[in-house]
Enzyme design. Structure first.
Site, PDB file in Angstrom:
ATOM      1  N   ASP A  33       0.589  -1.108   0.227  1.00 26.54           N
ATOM      2  CA  ASP A  33      -0.393   0.406   0.231  1.00 26.54           C
ATOM      3  C   ASP A  33       0.998   1.124   0.741  1.00 26.54           C
ATOM      4  O   ASP A  33       2.034   1.433   0.199  1.00 26.54           O
ATOM      5  CB  ASP A  33      -0.718  -0.143   1.619  1.00 26.54           C
ATOM      6  CG  ASP A  33      -2.095   0.431   0.845  1.00 26.54           C
ATOM      7  OD1 ASP A  33      -2.650   1.259  -0.267  1.00 26.54           O
ATOM      8  OD2 ASP A  33      -3.037   0.984   1.606  1.00 26.54           O
ATOM      9  N   THR A  98      -3.570   2.233 -15.412  1.00 24.17           N
ATOM     10  CA  THR A  98      -3.798   2.930 -16.551  1.00 24.17           C
ATOM     11  C   THR A  98      -3.428   4.413 -16.462  1.00 24.17           C
ATOM     12  O   THR A  98      -3.293   4.622 -15.641  1.00 24.17           O
ATOM     13  CB  THR A  98      -5.478   2.888 -17.391  1.00 24.17           C
ATOM     14  OG1 THR A  98      -6.398   3.839 -16.459  1.00 24.17           O
ATOM     15  CG2 THR A  98      -6.119   0.921 -17.289  1.00 24.17           C
ATOM     16  N   ALA A 120      -2.315  -4.975 -20.001  1.00 23.72           N
ATOM     17  CA  ALA A 120      -3.700  -5.004 -20.478  1.00 23.72           C
ATOM     18  C   ALA A 120      -4.613  -3.965 -20.205  1.00 23.72           C
ATOM     19  O   ALA A 120      -4.273  -3.796 -18.566  1.00 23.72           O
ATOM     20  CB  ALA A 120      -4.298  -6.084 -20.949  1.00 23.72           C
ATOM     21  N   HIS A 153     -17.678   5.336 -16.149  1.00 20.28           N
ATOM     22  CA  HIS A 153     -16.683   5.184 -15.214  1.00 20.28           C
ATOM     23  C   HIS A 153     -17.091   5.902 -13.862  1.00 20.28           C
ATOM     24  O   HIS A 153     -17.667   6.846 -13.573  1.00 20.28           O
ATOM     25  CB  HIS A 153     -15.283   5.124 -14.875  1.00 20.28           C
ATOM     26  CG  HIS A 153     -15.044   3.868 -15.742  1.00 20.28           C
ATOM     27  ND1 HIS A 153     -14.441   4.179 -17.470  1.00 20.28           N
ATOM     28  CD2 HIS A 153     -14.434   3.008 -16.213  1.00 20.28           C
ATOM     29  CE1 HIS A 153     -14.301   2.964 -18.201  1.00 20.28           C
ATOM     30  NE2 HIS A 153     -14.229   2.293 -17.035  1.00 20.28           N
ATOM     31  N   LYS A 157     -12.241   8.103 -11.013  1.00 23.30           N
ATOM     32  CA  LYS A 157     -10.992   7.674 -11.622  1.00 23.30           C
ATOM     33  C   LYS A 157     -10.972   8.645 -12.336  1.00 23.30           C
ATOM     34  O   LYS A 157     -11.867   9.790 -12.835  1.00 23.30           O
ATOM     35  CB  LYS A 157     -12.036   6.787 -12.724  1.00 23.30           C
ATOM     36  CG  LYS A 157     -11.235   6.409 -14.609  1.00 23.30           C
ATOM     37  CD  LYS A 157     -11.878   5.561 -14.960  1.00 23.30           C
ATOM     38  CE  LYS A 157     -10.962   5.115 -16.558  1.00 23.30           C
ATOM     39  NZ  LYS A 157      -9.865   4.702 -15.913  1.00 23.30           N
TER      40      LYS A 157
END
Length: 265
Positions: A33, A98, A120, A153, A157
């Protein structure tokens, strides 16, 4: 499979921990974390009411020394630090983060020359099969159809458009023989003029607790085709990540994605 989880106190991190604990072939050996997190020192299974003996920590080297694999769905700056630690300890990576810059992506690719990495933006089986459907559709709707990608989303995000939306754009553009960098239009405002027929438009919605909705619209004259994928739970991402770990267990160094993992190439 000795697995560590990054971002262990987050929504995705907890889902990954639960998936690892429920997998007979997997062993949870570490839970990372961020520095200063109020959850540091807690048992990784506390949110499930389980005592795993694995404490949340921000000590990268201590965790990587125990792990064979790290699953990382965090943020780019954290993932880059994890890549450096993975190189020091020869740990394979499954990355679902991402929002990387071009330079960070280049560093990730360079690291894959030394360790196995599955990278991915979306690890669900459904999304990756959808990418193949989009390639097929784009080939048949290449003339007379305008292509728009709409994604939604949750309010937390931080990047837009989503990595999955960009993957879909890349799949469509590639099938059409185009570069997404050259034809993407990100949002519209004001007097934009008529639509460029070769463009691929993107629109992003943020709100509530939406896990992830993606629609690719092929809009023609007199008809439109919509290909949609909706995620109702992050469990599909967690199961895909474990599938990626199994894939890496039989691979050496290299950069792979879920199309490789699922045999969709």
């Amino acid at each position: 499979m000795k697995i560590a989880i990054a971002g262990a106190s987050g929504r995705m991190g907890r889902m990954l921990i639960e998936a690892v604990l429920n997998d007979a072939d997997a062993q949870l050996v570490g839970a990372l974390d961020r520095a200063g997190s109020p959850f540091l020192g807690q048992d990784a299974g506390a949110f499930l009411g389980k005592d795993t003996g694995v404490k949340l920590t921000d000590d990268l080297d201590a965790v990587f020394a125990q792990a064979e694999y790290l699953i990382d769905f965090t943020r780019p700056e954290g993932t880059m630090a994890h890549i450096e630690a993975a190189l020091r300890h020869d740990v394979k990576l499954v990355i679902g983060t991402t929002g990387f810059t071009a330079e960070q992506k280049a560093d990730l690719q360079a690291a894959a020359a030394r360790i196995g990495i599955v990278f991915a933006a979306n690890m669900s089986v459904g999304v990756n099969v959808t990418l193949k459907l989009l390639e097929f559709a784009a080939q048949h709707f290449s003339h007379g159809y305008d292509i728009e990608i709409i994604e939604a989303h949750h309010r937390h995000k931080v990047d837009a458009p989503s990595g999955t939306a960009l993957m879909m754009g890349e799949a469509v553009a590639g099938a059409l023989g185009r570069s997404l960098d050259d034809c993407a239009v990100y949002g519209r405002h004001g007097v934009t003029g008529e639509r460029d027929p070769s463009s691929i438009g993107f629109a992003a919605v943020r709100g509530g607790d939406i896990v992830g909705d993606h629609t690719v619209l092929f809009a023609g004259i007199g008809e439109r085709i919509e290909i949609t994928h909706k995620s109702s739970s992050r469990v599909s991402y967690a199961q895909g990540a474990l599938r990626a770990v199994r894939f890496l267990s039989a691979r050496g160094a290299g950069l792979f994605d879920m199309q490789d993992v699922l045999g969709l190439r």
